[in-house]
Design a protein around this motif. Structure first.
Motif, short mmCIF file in Angstrom:
data_model
loop_
_atom_site.label_atom_id
_atom_site.label_comp_id
_atom_site.label_asym_id
_atom_site.label_seq_id
_atom_site.Cartn_x
_atom_site.Cartn_y
_atom_site.Cartn_z
N ALA A 34 42.98 53.09 28.40
CA ALA A 34 43.79 52.81 29.57
C ALA A 34 43.78 51.31 29.83
CB ALA A 34 43.26 53.56 30.79
N LYS A 35 44.82 50.84 30.49
CA LYS A 35 44.93 49.42 30.83
C LYS A 35 45.32 49.30 32.29
CE LYS A 35 47.64 45.27 29.77
NZ LYS A 35 48.70 44.69 28.91
N VAL A 36 44.55 48.52 33.04
CA VAL A 36 44.83 48.30 34.46
C VAL A 36 44.78 46.80 34.73
CG1 VAL A 36 44.09 48.67 36.83
CG2 VAL A 36 43.88 50.52 35.16
N VAL A 37 45.84 46.28 35.34
CA VAL A 37 45.89 44.86 35.71
C VAL A 37 46.11 44.78 37.22
CG1 VAL A 37 47.05 42.65 35.40
CG2 VAL A 37 46.84 44.22 33.46
N PRO A 68 42.94 39.04 37.65
CA PRO A 68 43.18 37.60 37.52
C PRO A 68 42.97 36.86 38.84
CG PRO A 68 45.26 38.76 37.73
CD PRO A 68 44.18 39.82 37.72
N LYS A 69 43.08 35.55 38.77
CA LYS A 69 43.02 34.73 39.97
C LYS A 69 44.09 35.17 40.96
CE LYS A 69 39.89 31.38 40.02
NZ LYS A 69 38.95 31.23 41.16
N GLY A 70 43.74 35.18 42.24
CA GLY A 70 44.69 35.59 43.26
C GLY A 70 44.58 37.05 43.64
N SER A 71 43.65 37.78 43.01
CA SER A 71 43.50 39.22 43.28
C SER A 71 42.16 39.51 43.96
CB SER A 71 43.63 40.02 41.99
OG SER A 71 44.89 39.82 41.40
N SER A 72 41.77 38.65 44.89
CA SER A 72 40.49 38.82 45.57
C SER A 72 40.49 40.11 46.38
CB SER A 72 40.22 37.63 46.49
OG SER A 72 41.23 37.53 47.48
N GLY A 73 39.30 40.67 46.57
CA GLY A 73 39.17 41.90 47.34
C GLY A 73 39.50 43.15 46.55
N SER A 74 39.77 43.01 45.25
CA SER A 74 40.12 44.17 44.42
C SER A 74 38.88 44.99 44.08
CB SER A 74 40.82 43.72 43.14
OG SER A 74 42.06 43.11 43.42
N LYS A 75 39.09 46.28 43.87
CA LYS A 75 38.00 47.18 43.52
C LYS A 75 38.41 48.02 42.32
CE LYS A 75 36.52 47.65 48.35
NZ LYS A 75 36.24 48.61 49.46
N THR A 76 37.52 48.18 41.37
CA THR A 76 37.82 49.00 40.20
C THR A 76 36.59 49.81 39.79
OG1 THR A 76 38.66 49.00 37.91
CG2 THR A 76 37.24 47.17 38.55
N SER A 77 36.83 50.99 39.32
CA SER A 77 35.75 51.87 38.88
C SER A 77 36.13 52.51 37.56
CB SER A 77 35.49 52.96 39.93
OG SER A 77 34.56 53.90 39.47
N TYR A 133 36.68 46.82 28.05
CA TYR A 133 36.85 45.37 28.11
C TYR A 133 37.24 45.02 29.54
CZ TYR A 133 38.47 40.63 27.21
OH TYR A 133 38.63 39.28 27.23
N ILE A 134 36.43 44.20 30.18
CA ILE A 134 36.64 43.88 31.59
C ILE A 134 36.75 42.37 31.73
CG2 ILE A 134 35.68 44.06 33.92
CD1 ILE A 134 34.06 46.51 32.83
N GLU A 135 37.86 41.92 32.31
CA GLU A 135 38.13 40.48 32.46
C GLU A 135 38.34 40.20 33.95
OE1 GLU A 135 41.91 37.81 31.43
OE2 GLU A 135 40.98 38.72 29.66
N ILE A 136 37.42 39.47 34.55
CA ILE A 136 37.47 39.20 35.99
C ILE A 136 37.49 37.69 36.22
CG2 ILE A 136 36.29 39.46 38.21
CD1 ILE A 136 35.11 42.06 37.17
N LYS A 137 38.52 37.21 36.92
CA LYS A 137 38.67 35.78 37.21
C LYS A 137 38.49 35.46 38.70
CE LYS A 137 39.88 34.78 32.94
NZ LYS A 137 39.04 33.95 32.07
#
Length: 325
Positions: A189-192, A223-232, A251-255
């Motif tokens: 799965a892919k989530v952005v 990515p940058k600009g997505s503060s406050g996001s939550k993922t599980s 694969y987890i990419e957090i900016k």
């Protein structure tokens, strides 16, 4: 189908046309036509992620004009040094290209179309493609699961790998069914997260028996600009035999700093102790295994429409027949 007179005047002033890349209220994307039932004051932008968003604003600027040139025909050269990969199409944006005239996406089914969209494909492998279905993923029914499984079984010895293009809305349902039908399968799965304070949950479950192998590959990007996001992310695997295997490759990419992320992976086998315990309570061995499998997939099955859940239970019964040796 037109936007309001005020927006059209603004487009003319800024030399903006449908299909141009623009910036509206801080969001960048391609300007799409107004939907038939849409508000003429709401701009529709297609973001790089492929999703459309609606914005009410007059803060608009041109970023890039659309490419008016027709795409040139791609000459695909196969090499004996590269693996042969088959893409089976069922629909979904992963195998579609943007149509500015239609306001959405249209299918890209042949290898040349796919290489134009993803040039790196041709660098890595010899690409082949075949259409199984063309539909919205919410229209996918149990009969289509069988069609996909049969097509994979038909070609599994002809290619080094098979990719199934599928819409995201019901991909988990199809993946659960194919895990039971096929014994060497990759799922993912892919989530952005493209906006602040967004939430996502990925739940993957796989079952393998005999020498079956399952593999989960997933991407979560904040990515940058997505503060406050939550993922599980939760990946669970159930194996019947010592030879069965299961791999998890997230694969987890957090900016951003202000985010919440949780990841859990569990792998288990059906042991003799569990089976003997249930048999001591008067439950036949085959029925005991079916009960364990049903309990394992219950979190997904309970979210299915009734007719899907019935078909999934029937599928479990069929796949379990003869699995005892």
């Amino acid at each position: 189908l037109m936007y309001s007179e005020e927006l059209r005047e603004l487009f003319e002033t800024e030399d903006i046309e449908t299909g141009d890349r623009i910036k509206a209220d801080g969001h960048k994307g391609r300007l799409m036509p107004k939907p038939e039932s849409g508000d003429p004051e709401i701009l529709v932008l297609k973001q790089d992620s492929g999703y459309n968003i609606g914005i009410e604003t007059e803060d608009i600027e041109l970023v890039e004009k659309k490419d008016e040139k027709e795409p040139t025909e791609t000459d695909i050269k196969h090499s004996e040094d590269k693996p042969d990969i088959l893409v089976l199409h069922t629909g979904g944006t992963i195998a579609s290209r943007v149509s500015y005239e239609e306001g959405g996406v249209k299918p890209a089914f042949n290898p040349e179309d796919l290489v134009q969209m993803y040039p790196e494909f041709a660098e890595e492998f010899n690409l082949h493609s075949e259409v199984v279905a063309q539909m919205l993923s919410e229209d996918m029914e149990p009969g289509h699961w069988q069609d996909i499984a049969e097509k994979v079984d038909e070609h599994k010895d002809d290619y080094d790998g098979i990719i199934i293009g599928h819409g995201t809305d019901t991909m988990a349902y199809t993946g659960a069914a194919l895990t039971l039908m096929l014994q060497n399968i990759d799922t993912g799965a892919k989530v952005v997260h493209n906006a602040p304070n967004t939430k996502s949950t990925i739940e993957s479950k796989s079952i393998s028996q005999g020498e079956g192998r399952t593999n989960y590959r997933g991407l979560v990007r904040i990515p940058k600009g997505s503060s406050g996001s939550k993922t599980s992310i939760e990946c669970d695997a159930l194996m019947f035999d010592e030879e069965a295997t299961s791999d998890t490759e997230p694969y987890i990419e957090i900016k951003e700093d202000d985010v919440e992320m949780a990841h859990e992976a569990t792998v288990g086998r059906i042991g003799d102790e569990e089976i003997h315990y249930m048999m001591s309570r008067g439950i036949e061995e085959e029925e005991a295994k079916e009960m364990i499998v049903r309990g394992f997939i219950e979190p997904i099955a309970k979210e299915l429409p009734l007719e899907y859940a019935v078909e999934l239970n029937r599928l479990i019964e069929l796949e379990m027949e003869g699995s005892l040796g």
